[in-house]
Scaffold this motif. Structure first.
Motif, mmCIF file in Angstrom:
data_model
loop_
_atom_site.group_PDB
_atom_site.id
_atom_site.type_symbol
_atom_site.label_atom_id
_atom_site.label_comp_id
_atom_site.label_asym_id
_atom_site.label_seq_id
_atom_site.Cartn_x
_atom_site.Cartn_y
_atom_site.Cartn_z
ATOM 1 N N LYS A 68 41.976 35.953 37.771
ATOM 2 C CA LYS A 68 42.202 36.850 38.918
ATOM 3 C C LYS A 68 42.708 36.043 40.114
ATOM 4 N N GLU A 69 42.112 34.862 40.297
ATOM 5 C CA GLU A 69 42.511 34.014 41.416
ATOM 6 C C GLU A 69 43.907 33.443 41.175
ATOM 7 N N GLU A 71 38.567 33.867 32.300
ATOM 8 C CA GLU A 71 38.657 35.275 32.712
ATOM 9 C C GLU A 71 38.403 35.422 34.208
ATOM 10 N N LYS A 72 37.420 34.677 34.710
ATOM 11 C CA LYS A 72 37.110 34.750 36.144
ATOM 12 C C LYS A 72 38.235 34.130 36.980
ATOM 13 N N ASP A 86 46.465 48.260 41.016
ATOM 14 C CA ASP A 86 46.438 47.458 39.788
ATOM 15 C C ASP A 86 46.146 45.984 40.080
ATOM 16 N N GLU A 87 46.399 45.576 41.325
ATOM 17 C CA GLU A 87 46.168 44.174 41.686
ATOM 18 C C GLU A 87 44.873 43.992 42.471
ATOM 19 N N GLU A 91 41.824 43.475 41.635
ATOM 20 C CA GLU A 91 40.961 42.362 41.218
ATOM 21 C C GLU A 91 41.453 41.040 41.792
ATOM 22 N N ALA A 92 42.765 40.789 41.654
ATOM 23 C CA ALA A 92 43.322 39.524 42.147
ATOM 24 C C ALA A 92 43.247 39.446 43.675
ATOM 25 N N ASP A 109 38.520 40.381 44.412
ATOM 26 C CA ASP A 109 37.370 39.788 43.712
ATOM 27 C C ASP A 109 37.092 38.334 44.092
#
Lengths: 62, 265
Positions: free
Chosen positions: B145-146, B141-142, A33-34, A36-37, A40
């Protein structure tokens, strides 16, 4: 048993020289679930790859 | 926040780009200044992994700052570029809150500064990605995540330092005592922010507070650290009234462009 299975499956084409086996209960993994963090942010950082240098002609084997 | 503007406000919308410019610039300055502070750790981190972690966060924030500066330049429409905005404005023109310009101090100091910022940043972006302004929503949105990872990182370190050794706890306590006063400015809207909030372009900060406070309570609880009493909020950065630290920071950040205008490589 796991070591033998791994040997039969993964070393047929000379891929391995050593096999390590860990019971799955001892594996700590990232949470899907994580994903993306976790992964990405590296996608837009092309400068992490040292491909922006011109290698002089005199340098061989690069 | 609704994606379409209420009818009564529709007539004000043409003025929105003018209002949006200082706000986007504020977001850009905030990310750039904190990115620069974190980059000062490069090569000085306590261990290799944390040295890289700090540089990673710095680079994420720098990337986010670029997106905002590019958008700000477009909104302004005066021909200035992202580089002009970052390198050729003086300290009084910078709009970052005071928190992010505070010096690194020790590792605990940097962690607490980051935790206070990340907690706001993460919740802000989560709401901002629903903004009626499509470009802001896309950047949010981008970046979300960070920011999600940044908050995870700084929260983990607050817990580790608070519930760690006597020395780590003492350093964390000292950092909390020094920095907590700078958190209030993040969620106190300026006149510009209030106008944009009414237009649905910027989230209502009051609505972010419950989730932010719940996260602080959770993390400090794990860290066995009492939640600080309400402290007087130091403000002014978002209006251009900065601490002396920003001038020194910009002197280093802008040195090349100031000394050799237009230099490229």
């Amino acid at each position: 048993m796991a070591v033998q299975n791994a040997r039969d499956v993964y070393t047929r084409r000379l891929e391995g020289v050593s096999i390590w086996v860990v019971e799955s209960k001892y594996i700590h993994a990232s949470n899907p679930d994580e994903a993306e963090a976790f992964f990405d942010p590296a996608a837009d950082k092309v400068y992490r790859h040292p491909t922006f240098y011109e290698v002089p002609d005199s340098i061989k084997h690069m | 926040m609704s994606a379409t503007l209420p009818e009564t406000l529709a007539g004000i919308v043409p003025a929105a780009p003018n209002l949006l410019f200082p706000f986007v610039l504020q977001l850009a300055d905030t990310s750039l200044i904190l990115a620069h502070r974190l980059s000062e750790w490069c090569g000085h981190g306590p261990v290799l992994e944390q040295d890289l972690a700090l540089a990673n966060i710095a680079l994420d924030l720098l990337g986010e700052a670029r997106s905002y500066y590019q958008y700000a330049a477009e909104l302004e429409g005066q021909g200035r570029t992202e580089d002009d905005l970052a390198y050729l404005r003086s300290a009084v023109e910078y709009r970052n809150p005071l928190l992010v310009e505070q010096p690194n101090g020790d590792f605990a100091h940097t962690v607490v500064r980051q935790f206070l910022f990340d907690n706001f940043h993460y919740h802000l972006l989560q709401a901002l990605k629903e903004s009626a302004d499509a470009q802001l929503a896309a950047i949010a949105e981008k970046s979300l995540k960070e920011a999600a990872y940044h908050l995870k990182w700084s929260s983990e370190w607050v817990i580790r330092l608070g519930d760690g050794t006597a020395e780590s706890r003492q350093r964390l306590d000292k950092a909390i005592a020094a920095l907590w006063r700078f958190a209030g400015e993040l969620t106190t809207p300026t006149t510009t922010e209030t106008c944009l909030q009414r237009l649905g372009l910027v989230p209502d900060y009051a609505a972010l507070l419950p989730a932010m406070e719940a996260h602080v309570a959770h993390v400090l609880g794990e860290a066995t650290v009492p939640v600080p009493e309400a402290v007087f909020a130091q403000q002014g950065g978002k209006m251009g009234r900065h601490s002396e630290h920003l001038g020194y920071l910009l002197a280093e950040l802008q040195y090349m462009q100031r000394s050799y205008p237009g230099l490229t490589w």
